[in-house]
Design a protein around this motif. Sequence first.
Motif, PDB file in Angstrom:
ATOM      1  N   THR A 241       0.849  -1.179   0.000  1.00 41.93           N
ATOM      2  CA  THR A 241       0.000   0.000   0.000  1.00 41.93           C
ATOM      3  C   THR A 241       0.889   1.235   0.000  1.00 41.93           C
ATOM      4  O   THR A 241       1.742   1.398   0.868  1.00 41.93           O
ATOM      5  N   VAL A 242       0.680   2.077  -1.013  1.00 41.70           N
ATOM      6  CA  VAL A 242       1.433   3.321  -1.152  1.00 41.70           C
ATOM      7  C   VAL A 242       0.398   4.432  -1.288  1.00 41.70           C
ATOM      8  O   VAL A 242      -0.202   4.599  -2.349  1.00 41.70           O
ATOM      9  N   GLY A 243       0.154   5.136  -0.212  1.00 45.31           N
ATOM     10  CA  GLY A 243      -0.888   6.154  -0.236  1.00 45.31           C
ATOM     11  C   GLY A 243      -2.229   5.499  -0.512  1.00 45.31           C
ATOM     12  O   GLY A 243      -2.604   4.515   0.118  1.00 45.31           O
ATOM     13  N   ALA A 244      -2.941   6.032  -1.505  1.00 44.74           N
ATOM     14  CA  ALA A 244      -4.270   5.532  -1.850  1.00 44.74           C
ATOM     15  C   ALA A 244      -4.235   4.328  -2.790  1.00 44.74           C
ATOM     16  O   ALA A 244      -5.273   3.820  -3.177  1.00 44.74           O
ATOM     17  N   LEU A 245      -3.031   3.874  -3.164  1.00 42.93           N
ATOM     18  CA  LEU A 245      -2.901   2.777  -4.118  1.00 42.93           C
ATOM     19  C   LEU A 245      -2.345   1.516  -3.466  1.00 42.93           C
ATOM     20  O   LEU A 245      -1.466   1.586  -2.600  1.00 42.93           O
ATOM     21  N   GLU A 246      -2.839   0.381  -3.910  1.00 45.04           N
ATOM     22  CA  GLU A 246      -2.230  -0.899  -3.562  1.00 45.04           C
ATOM     23  C   GLU A 246      -1.671  -1.463  -4.853  1.00 45.04           C
ATOM     24  O   GLU A 246      -2.392  -1.618  -5.844  1.00 45.04           O
TER      25      GLU A 246
ATOM     26  N   VAL B 135       7.312   8.743  -5.688  1.00 45.23           N
ATOM     27  CA  VAL B 135       6.486   9.358  -4.662  1.00 45.23           C
ATOM     28  C   VAL B 135       5.026   9.314  -5.092  1.00 45.23           C
ATOM     29  O   VAL B 135       4.712   9.497  -6.268  1.00 45.23           O
ATOM     30  N   VAL B 136       4.131   9.090  -4.133  1.00 44.58           N
ATOM     31  CA  VAL B 136       2.693   9.189  -4.352  1.00 44.58           C
ATOM     32  C   VAL B 136       2.190  10.330  -3.468  1.00 44.58           C
ATOM     33  O   VAL B 136       2.399  10.323  -2.255  1.00 44.58           O
ATOM     34  N   LEU B 137       1.556  11.325  -4.113  1.00 44.85           N
ATOM     35  CA  LEU B 137       0.998  12.482  -3.419  1.00 44.85           C
ATOM     36  C   LEU B 137      -0.522  12.425  -3.488  1.00 44.85           C
ATOM     37  O   LEU B 137      -1.078  12.030  -4.511  1.00 44.85           O
TER      38      LEU B 137
ATOM     39  N   ALA C  53      -4.745   2.145 -11.741  1.00 43.73           N
ATOM     40  CA  ALA C  53      -5.785   1.444 -10.976  1.00 43.73           C
ATOM     41  C   ALA C  53      -6.969   1.076 -11.868  1.00 43.73           C
ATOM     42  O   ALA C  53      -8.122   1.253 -11.496  1.00 43.73           O
ATOM     43  N   HIS C  54      -6.662   0.584 -13.044  1.00 40.69           N
ATOM     44  CA  HIS C  54      -7.652   0.126 -14.017  1.00 40.69           C
ATOM     45  C   HIS C  54      -8.587   1.226 -14.503  1.00 40.69           C
ATOM     46  O   HIS C  54      -9.649   0.947 -15.044  1.00 40.69           O
ATOM     47  N   GLY C  55      -8.211   2.473 -14.311  1.00 36.81           N
ATOM     48  CA  GLY C  55      -9.027   3.601 -14.764  1.00 36.81           C
ATOM     49  C   GLY C  55      -8.183   4.595 -15.544  1.00 36.81           C
ATOM     50  O   GLY C  55      -6.959   4.483 -15.622  1.00 36.81           O
ATOM     51  N   GLN C  56      -8.828   5.585 -16.098  1.00 33.42           N
ATOM     52  CA  GLN C  56      -8.149   6.577 -16.923  1.00 33.42           C
ATOM     53  C   GLN C  56      -7.289   7.504 -16.069  1.00 33.42           C
ATOM     54  O   GLN C  56      -7.674   7.899 -14.969  1.00 33.42           O
TER      55      GLN C  56
ATOM     56  N   ALA D 127       2.892  -1.580 -12.918  1.00 35.01           N
ATOM     57  CA  ALA D 127       2.396  -1.728 -11.548  1.00 35.01           C
ATOM     58  C   ALA D 127       1.268  -0.735 -11.270  1.00 35.01           C
ATOM     59  O   ALA D 127       0.283  -1.084 -10.614  1.00 35.01           O
ATOM     60  N   LEU D 128       1.404   0.485 -11.761  1.00 33.93           N
ATOM     61  CA  LEU D 128       0.340   1.483 -11.565  1.00 33.93           C
ATOM     62  C   LEU D 128      -0.915   1.113 -12.332  1.00 33.93           C
ATOM     63  O   LEU D 128      -2.036   1.248 -11.810  1.00 33.93           O
ATOM     64  N   ALA D 129      -0.761   0.648 -13.561  1.00 31.26           N
ATOM     65  CA  ALA D 129      -1.922   0.265 -14.375  1.00 31.26           C
ATOM     66  C   ALA D 129      -2.706  -0.865 -13.709  1.00 31.26           C
ATOM     67  O   ALA D 129      -3.939  -0.874 -13.716  1.00 31.26           O
ATOM     68  N   GLU D 130      -1.987  -1.798 -13.075  1.00 37.76           N
ATOM     69  CA  GLU D 130      -2.621  -2.966 -12.458  1.00 37.76           C
ATOM     70  C   GLU D 130      -2.946  -2.757 -10.982  1.00 37.76           C
ATOM     71  O   GLU D 130      -3.458  -3.667 -10.339  1.00 37.76           O
ATOM     72  N   SER D 131      -2.665  -1.583 -10.453  1.00 38.73           N
ATOM     73  CA  SER D 131      -2.910  -1.311  -9.030  1.00 38.73           C
ATOM     74  C   SER D 131      -4.407  -1.207  -8.750  1.00 38.73           C
ATOM     75  O   SER D 131      -5.233  -1.248  -9.664  1.00 38.73           O
ATOM     76  N   ALA D 132      -4.739  -1.050  -7.482  1.00 43.05           N
ATOM     77  CA  ALA D 132      -6.138  -0.879  -7.064  1.00 43.05           C
ATOM     78  C   ALA D 132      -6.178   0.242  -6.027  1.00 43.05           C
ATOM     79  O   ALA D 132      -5.204   0.492  -5.324  1.00 43.05           O
ATOM     80  N   TRP D 133      -7.333   0.910  -5.946  1.00 42.73           N
ATOM     81  CA  TRP D 133      -7.509   1.935  -4.915  1.00 42.73           C
ATOM     82  C   TRP D 133      -7.722   1.235  -3.589  1.00 42.73           C
ATOM     83  O   TRP D 133      -8.488   0.279  -3.488  1.00 42.73           O
ATOM     84  N   THR D 134      -7.041   1.695  -2.548  1.00 43.13           N
ATOM     85  CA  THR D 134      -7.152   1.059  -1.240  1.00 43.13           C
ATOM     86  C   THR D 134      -8.504   1.284  -0.597  1.00 43.13           C
ATOM     87  O   THR D 134      -8.944   0.495   0.217  1.00 43.13           O
ATOM     88  N   ASN D 135      -9.178   2.359  -0.977  1.00 42.41           N
ATOM     89  CA  ASN D 135     -10.467   2.674  -0.362  1.00 42.41           C
ATOM     90  C   ASN D 135     -11.620   2.559  -1.348  1.00 42.41           C
ATOM     91  O   ASN D 135     -12.663   3.147  -1.136  1.00 42.41           O
TER      92      ASN D 135
END
Length: 189
Positions: free
Chosen positions: A44-49, A83-85, A127-130, A179-187
């Motif tokens: 988990t990095v900020g809002a992304l997993e 970095v994730v902001l 995270a599978h979105g635009q 990794a970002l394209a395949e990530s998911a939102w943690t919330n």
Amino acid sequence: MLTPRSARALPVALAVSLLAAGCSGGAPAESPDASASDSPAPMTVGALELVPQTYLTAPVSEEDLSRVLVGGCADDAPCPGFVVLEGDAVAADAAEPVLDDGIACPGGEGLTPTEATVVEEADVTVAHGQARLTVFDVTCVGDVASEAVSVQQRQWVAEGPDGTVVVVDRWGLDGLDRALAESAWTNAT
């Protein structure tokens, strides 16, 4: 197809790959029952997993900013990372280049990013979105005015469930885009 811009990024990506192997003392150790299909556990990095490259360390978070570095770097040496902001750490105009993220510039000790110029923009997936990817040519200067290098910084801007998220990579880390394209939102609900 290799463009002049991507050709400039190749030496940085190669250097990071070599640094990652050198910093960790070579290939990662495998457990006796590990197989080639094993991959690192999600992080988990900020809002992304996301599923990180094996050479990345656990994130260090400070309020709305999370840093992920390559493992094995000396405490006082510049270390590759991203970095994730999110939240208050995101500028009013998220498309502006982030230069004050605490990640050093490639090319030597004491180099600090000072200015940036847009060289490329593209629609991508986070995270599978635009999302929007902007590539900047960033000028990094050292303590001596004559000491300066130009590097490319990739910056993703995505809208998550709780607002805008910006990911900054000026080291050309291998596999981060996937990794970002395949990530998911943690919330995400």
